[in-house]
Design a protein around this motif. Structure first.
Motif, PDB file in Angstrom:
ATOM      1  N   VAL A  25       0.896  -1.197  -0.030  1.00 26.24           N
ATOM      2  CA  VAL A  25       0.016   0.025  -0.113  1.00 26.24           C
ATOM      3  C   VAL A  25       0.939   1.270   0.093  1.00 26.24           C
ATOM      4  O   VAL A  25       1.789   1.278   1.041  1.00 26.24           O
ATOM      5  N   ALA A  26       0.581   1.891  -1.016  1.00 25.47           N
ATOM      6  CA  ALA A  26       1.637   3.496  -1.117  1.00 25.47           C
ATOM      7  C   ALA A  26       0.802   4.311  -1.290  1.00 25.47           C
ATOM      8  O   ALA A  26      -0.160   4.650  -1.965  1.00 25.47           O
ATOM      9  N   GLY A  27       1.075   5.542  -0.410  1.00 27.45           N
ATOM     10  CA  GLY A  27       0.632   6.794  -0.591  1.00 27.45           C
ATOM     11  C   GLY A  27       1.124   7.686   0.665  1.00 27.45           C
ATOM     12  O   GLY A  27       1.474   7.136   1.607  1.00 27.45           O
ATOM     13  N   HIS A  28       0.349   9.077   0.742  1.00 27.93           N
ATOM     14  CA  HIS A  28       0.824   9.970   1.592  1.00 27.93           C
ATOM     15  C   HIS A  28      -0.325  10.044   2.779  1.00 27.93           C
ATOM     16  O   HIS A  28       0.182  10.485   3.589  1.00 27.93           O
ATOM     17  N   ASP A  29      -1.771   9.730   2.466  1.00 29.41           N
ATOM     18  CA  ASP A  29      -2.589   9.785   3.343  1.00 29.41           C
ATOM     19  C   ASP A  29      -3.379   8.545   3.082  1.00 29.41           C
ATOM     20  O   ASP A  29      -4.208   8.349   2.376  1.00 29.41           O
ATOM     21  N   LEU A  30      -3.063   7.828   4.203  1.00 26.91           N
ATOM     22  CA  LEU A  30      -3.839   6.416   4.259  1.00 26.91           C
ATOM     23  C   LEU A  30      -4.981   6.354   5.274  1.00 26.91           C
ATOM     24  O   LEU A  30      -5.489   5.185   5.556  1.00 26.91           O
ATOM     25  N   LYS A  31      -5.602   7.436   5.432  1.00 24.29           N
ATOM     26  CA  LYS A  31      -6.593   7.616   6.553  1.00 24.29           C
ATOM     27  C   LYS A  31      -7.895   6.612   5.984  1.00 24.29           C
ATOM     28  O   LYS A  31      -8.973   6.288   7.038  1.00 24.29           O
ATOM     29  N   PHE A  32      -8.113   6.314   4.992  1.00 20.16           N
ATOM     30  CA  PHE A  32      -9.286   5.711   4.379  1.00 20.16           C
ATOM     31  C   PHE A  32      -9.087   4.020   4.220  1.00 20.16           C
ATOM     32  O   PHE A  32      -9.935   3.368   4.033  1.00 20.16           O
ATOM     33  N   TRP A  52       4.516   7.578   1.992  1.00 21.72           N
ATOM     34  CA  TRP A  52       5.121   8.859   1.261  1.00 21.72           C
ATOM     35  C   TRP A  52       4.882  10.100   2.307  1.00 21.72           C
ATOM     36  O   TRP A  52       4.023   9.968   3.110  1.00 21.72           O
ATOM     37  N   ASP A  53       5.875  11.049   1.958  1.00 21.60           N
ATOM     38  CA  ASP A  53       5.874  12.395   2.796  1.00 21.60           C
ATOM     39  C   ASP A  53       4.935  13.347   2.337  1.00 21.60           C
ATOM     40  O   ASP A  53       4.871  14.343   2.765  1.00 21.60           O
ATOM     41  N   GLY A  54       4.512  13.229   1.150  1.00 25.73           N
ATOM     42  CA  GLY A  54       3.609  14.079   0.249  1.00 25.73           C
ATOM     43  C   GLY A  54       3.279  13.556  -0.992  1.00 25.73           C
ATOM     44  O   GLY A  54       3.465  12.526  -1.308  1.00 25.73           O
ATOM     45  N   HIS A  55       2.749  14.563  -1.714  1.00 24.15           N
ATOM     46  CA  HIS A  55       2.093  14.126  -3.076  1.00 24.15           C
ATOM     47  C   HIS A  55       3.179  13.524  -3.847  1.00 24.15           C
ATOM     48  O   HIS A  55       2.827  12.301  -4.605  1.00 24.15           O
ATOM     49  N   ASP A  56       4.469  13.883  -3.794  1.00 27.51           N
ATOM     50  CA  ASP A  56       5.578  13.281  -4.779  1.00 27.51           C
ATOM     51  C   ASP A  56       6.765  13.248  -3.958  1.00 27.51           C
ATOM     52  O   ASP A  56       7.985  13.385  -4.470  1.00 27.51           O
ATOM     53  N   ILE A  57       6.696  12.789  -2.734  1.00 25.99           N
ATOM     54  CA  ILE A  57       7.964  13.107  -1.838  1.00 25.99           C
ATOM     55  C   ILE A  57       7.966  11.511  -1.188  1.00 25.99           C
ATOM     56  O   ILE A  57       6.959  11.098  -0.570  1.00 25.99           O
ATOM     57  N   HIS A  58       9.062  10.807  -1.409  1.00 23.74           N
ATOM     58  CA  HIS A  58       9.286   9.544  -0.880  1.00 23.74           C
ATOM     59  C   HIS A  58      10.624   9.045  -0.970  1.00 23.74           C
ATOM     60  O   HIS A  58      11.565   9.893  -1.606  1.00 23.74           O
ATOM     61  N   ASP A  59      11.145   8.333  -0.215  1.00 22.34           N
ATOM     62  CA  ASP A  59      12.447   7.578  -0.055  1.00 22.34           C
ATOM     63  C   ASP A  59      12.338   6.561  -1.170  1.00 22.34           C
ATOM     64  O   ASP A  59      11.975   5.414  -0.989  1.00 22.34           O
ATOM     65  N   LEU A  79      -1.620  10.074  -7.405  1.00 18.23           N
ATOM     66  CA  LEU A  79      -0.531  11.283  -7.214  1.00 18.23           C
ATOM     67  C   LEU A  79       0.818  10.856  -7.614  1.00 18.23           C
ATOM     68  O   LEU A  79       0.807  10.057  -8.649  1.00 18.23           O
ATOM     69  N   GLY A  80       1.724  11.243  -7.034  1.00 16.04           N
ATOM     70  CA  GLY A  80       3.291  10.976  -7.448  1.00 16.04           C
ATOM     71  C   GLY A  80       3.492   9.349  -7.067  1.00 16.04           C
ATOM     72  O   GLY A  80       4.275   8.932  -8.152  1.00 16.04           O
ATOM     73  N   ASN A  81       2.802   8.823  -6.476  1.00 19.41           N
ATOM     74  CA  ASN A  81       2.903   7.229  -5.989  1.00 19.41           C
ATOM     75  C   ASN A  81       2.559   6.756  -7.436  1.00 19.41           C
ATOM     76  O   ASN A  81       3.067   5.718  -7.588  1.00 19.41           O
ATOM     77  N   VAL A  82       1.499   6.883  -8.120  1.00 12.24           N
ATOM     78  CA  VAL A  82       1.004   6.338  -9.319  1.00 12.24           C
ATOM     79  C   VAL A  82       2.144   6.383 -10.435  1.00 12.24           C
ATOM     80  O   VAL A  82       2.427   5.786 -11.194  1.00 12.24           O
ATOM     81  N   LYS A  83       2.732   7.906 -10.694  1.00 18.90           N
ATOM     82  CA  LYS A  83       3.554   8.124 -11.506  1.00 18.90           C
ATOM     83  C   LYS A  83       4.796   7.238 -11.505  1.00 18.90           C
ATOM     84  O   LYS A  83       5.302   6.623 -12.286  1.00 18.90           O
ATOM     85  N   TRP A  84       5.281   7.100 -10.076  1.00 20.85           N
ATOM     86  CA  TRP A  84       6.361   6.298  -9.928  1.00 20.85           C
ATOM     87  C   TRP A  84       6.085   4.978  -9.863  1.00 20.85           C
ATOM     88  O   TRP A  84       6.903   4.243 -10.738  1.00 20.85           O
ATOM     89  N   TYR A  85       5.431   4.154  -9.205  1.00 21.79           N
ATOM     90  CA  TYR A  85       4.850   2.846  -9.486  1.00 21.79           C
ATOM     91  C   TYR A  85       4.543   2.359 -10.771  1.00 21.79           C
ATOM     92  O   TYR A  85       5.048   1.207 -11.272  1.00 21.79           O
ATOM     93  N   SER A  86       3.669   3.284 -11.614  1.00 25.34           N
ATOM     94  CA  SER A  86       3.533   2.826 -13.126  1.00 25.34           C
ATOM     95  C   SER A  86       4.683   2.522 -13.890  1.00 25.34           C
ATOM     96  O   SER A  86       4.957   1.902 -14.818  1.00 25.34           O
ATOM     97  N   HIS A  87       5.629   3.525 -13.439  1.00 25.09           N
ATOM     98  CA  HIS A  87       7.126   3.421 -14.345  1.00 25.09           C
ATOM     99  C   HIS A  87       8.067   2.407 -13.604  1.00 25.09           C
ATOM    100  O   HIS A  87       9.103   1.957 -14.453  1.00 25.09           O
TER     101      HIS A  87
END
Length: 138
Positions: A25-32, A52-59, A79-87
Motif C-alpha cells: 500500500v503506497a501513498g501519503h494519506d492512508l486515512k481511508f 510517502w511524505d507528500g504527493h510526490d515525496i518519498h524515499d 498522485l506521485g505514487n502512481v507516476k512512480w509505481y507505474s514506471h
C-alpha cells in the motif's frame, strides 16, 4: 488454483482457496485504508506500507526495496505514487489505483504509464468519467 488430484479433497463447496499475497500500500494519506488493510490481513495476505511524505515525496530506495517484495501494489490517491509505481512495477505485479477527486486537478496521471495500471477504483462515477475525459483513463 492448481487442479485437485483425483482422490484429494478440494475446498468446501462455495469456498475458494486463496494464495497469500504481499500487498504493498503506497501513498501519503492512508486515512481511508485501515479497514481495507485489516480485511486483507484477515484474509491471510501480508500488507506492507510505503508511507510517502507528500504527493510526490518519498524515499526511493525504500520504495524500490518494498516493490521487490510486492505481488500487488495498491496506490491510494493517484498522485506521485502512481507516476512512480507505474514506471517501476514489474510485469508480474498488479497495480491497483484508487482515484479520488483531487487528483483530477493535478498532472500526475498525465505523467503516469496508464497501461501499467491493472485496475482503477473510483470513489464516484463522476470522478471516473472526468478521469476518462481528462486523462484517457480506461
Amino acid at each position: 488454483l492448481p487442479p485437485v488430484a483425483s482422490g484429494e479433497a478440494g475446498p468446501p463447496v462455495g469456498e475458494t482457496q486463496t494464495v497469500p499475497l504481499n500487498v504493498l500500500v503506497a501513498g501519503h494519506d492512508l486515512k481511508f485504508l485501515p479497514q481495507i488493510m485489516a480485511q486483507l490481513e484477515a484474509a491471510g495476505h501480508r500488507v506492507i506500507v510505503d508511507q510517502w511524505d507528500g504527493h510526490d515525496i518519498h524515499d526511493e530506495e525504500r520504495s524500490l526495496r518494498l516493490l521487490a517484495e510486492a505481488d500487488v501494489i495498491f496506490c491510494e490517491w493517484a498522485l506521485g505514487n502512481v507516476k512512480w509505481y507505474s514506471h517501476h512495477k514489474q510485469d508480474d505485479q498488479r497495480l491497483v489505483v484508487r482515484l479520488h477527486a483531487q487528483e483530477l486537478r493535478t498532472r500526475y496521471l498525465k505523467d503516469a504509464d496508464l497501461s501499467a495500471v491493472d485496475t482503477f477504483v473510483f470513489v464516484s462515477p463522476v470522478g471516473m468519467r472526468r478521469a476518462q475525459l481528462l486523462f484517457g483513463v480506461p
